[in-house]
Design an enzyme around this catalytic site. Structure first.
Site, PDB file in Angstrom:
ATOM      1  N   TYR A  14       1.771  -5.674 -10.307  1.00 15.49           N
ATOM      2  CA  TYR A  14       2.313  -7.030 -10.123  1.00 15.49           C
ATOM      3  C   TYR A  14       2.751  -7.633 -11.461  1.00 15.49           C
ATOM      4  O   TYR A  14       3.781  -8.308 -11.529  1.00 15.49           O
ATOM      5  CB  TYR A  14       1.275  -7.926  -9.436  1.00 15.49           C
TER       6      TYR A  14
ATOM      7  N   GLU B 234      -2.947 -12.698  -3.602  1.00 17.01           N
ATOM      8  CA  GLU B 234      -4.317 -12.557  -4.094  1.00 17.01           C
ATOM      9  C   GLU B 234      -4.611 -11.079  -4.272  1.00 17.01           C
ATOM     10  O   GLU B 234      -4.172 -10.260  -3.464  1.00 17.01           O
ATOM     11  CB  GLU B 234      -5.349 -13.105  -3.094  1.00 17.01           C
TER      12      GLU B 234
ATOM     13  N   ALA C 174       0.838  -1.201   0.000  1.00 16.24           N
ATOM     14  CA  ALA C 174       0.000   0.000   0.000  1.00 16.24           C
ATOM     15  C   ALA C 174       0.873   1.252   0.000  1.00 16.24           C
ATOM     16  O   ALA C 174       1.948   1.277   0.599  1.00 16.24           O
ATOM     17  CB  ALA C 174      -0.927   0.016   1.214  1.00 16.24           C
TER      18      ALA C 174
ATOM     19  N   ASN D 161      -9.040  -4.449  -9.070  1.00 11.67           N
ATOM     20  CA  ASN D 161      -7.924  -3.586  -8.656  1.00 11.67           C
ATOM     21  C   ASN D 161      -6.886  -3.497  -9.784  1.00 11.67           C
ATOM     22  O   ASN D 161      -5.795  -4.079  -9.719  1.00 11.67           O
ATOM     23  CB  ASN D 161      -7.294  -4.130  -7.370  1.00 11.67           C
TER      24      ASN D 161
END
Ligand SMILES: CC(C)(COP(=O)(O)OP(=O)(O)OC[C@H]1O[C@@H](n2cnc3c(N)ncnc32)[C@H](O)[C@@H]1OP(=O)(O)O)[C@@H](O)C(=O)NCCC(=O)NCCS
Length: 152
Positions: free
Chosen positions: A119, A107, A74, A112
């Site tokens: 990723y 996960e 985050a 998102n």
């Protein structure tokens, strides 16, 4: 961003991380959960993005055998889009590889797009779906893996 330092997170970071959890997630980890991760969970490895003494992001994983299970990544909403998430994920993979993580998994919510793109940039690919994984809205989770032979 010369002033930005990526460093190992310490228990004293728990309050700032818990604050970011609330800002960044609909199901945030509590202060106690974060503190446990940093102070007591011997499988946990967390990094902090420190901007002039202010914690503006963090990323972590659990080392399970030779796998790194990424728990959270985050960045403070006010500091997004400046490459901090990129630095955190890159450093998390590199540092955990040195600790024995040959492959990595996580996960992520199907909706998102920013995280999925981040990723993928670091070599993760979708490997499956966990239907209704997220309790708050029943959203599916995409399971992603980054295998050890990935270069980059
Ligand atoms: C996902 C998150 C960590 C990205 O952090 P960030 O510091 O803004 O990301 P960066 O600026 O380093 O961007 C790195 C890459 O992420 C992706 N990305 C970031 N923001 C994006 C957006 N709004 N849309 C699409 N892709 C995006 C891109 O691939 C980007 O690479 P690029 O700049 O070469 O295109 C941040 O948006 C966040 O904290 N989101 C809320 C928490 C969350 O969802 N965490 C993931 C849980 S699994």
């Amino acid at each position: 961003m010369k002033e930005l330092v990526i460093r190992r997170a310490v228990p004293e970071d728990a309050e700032a991380i818990a604050r970011l959890e609330k800002l960044c997630f609909s199901e945030p980890w509590s202060y106690d959960s974060v503190y446990h991760e940093l102070a007591a969970n011997r499988r946990a490895f967390y990094l902090a993005a420190d901007l002039c003494g202010r914690l503006v992001g963090y990323a972590g994983l659990w080392l399970i055998g030779d796998e790194g299970h990424i728990t959270n990544v985050a960045v403070d909403p006010q500091e997004r889009g400046r490459g901090i998430g990129d630095l955190l994920v890159g450093a998390l993979i590199e540092d955990s590889r040195r600790l024995g993580a040959a492959s990595h998994t996580l996960e992520v919510r199907t909706g998102n797009a920013a995280a999925i793109s981040l990723y993928e940039k670091h070599g993760f690919t979708a490997a499956g779906v966990r239907p209704g994984y997220y309790e708050d809205n029943g959203e599916d989770a995409i399971i992603m893996w980054r295998k050890q032979d990935h270069e980059g």
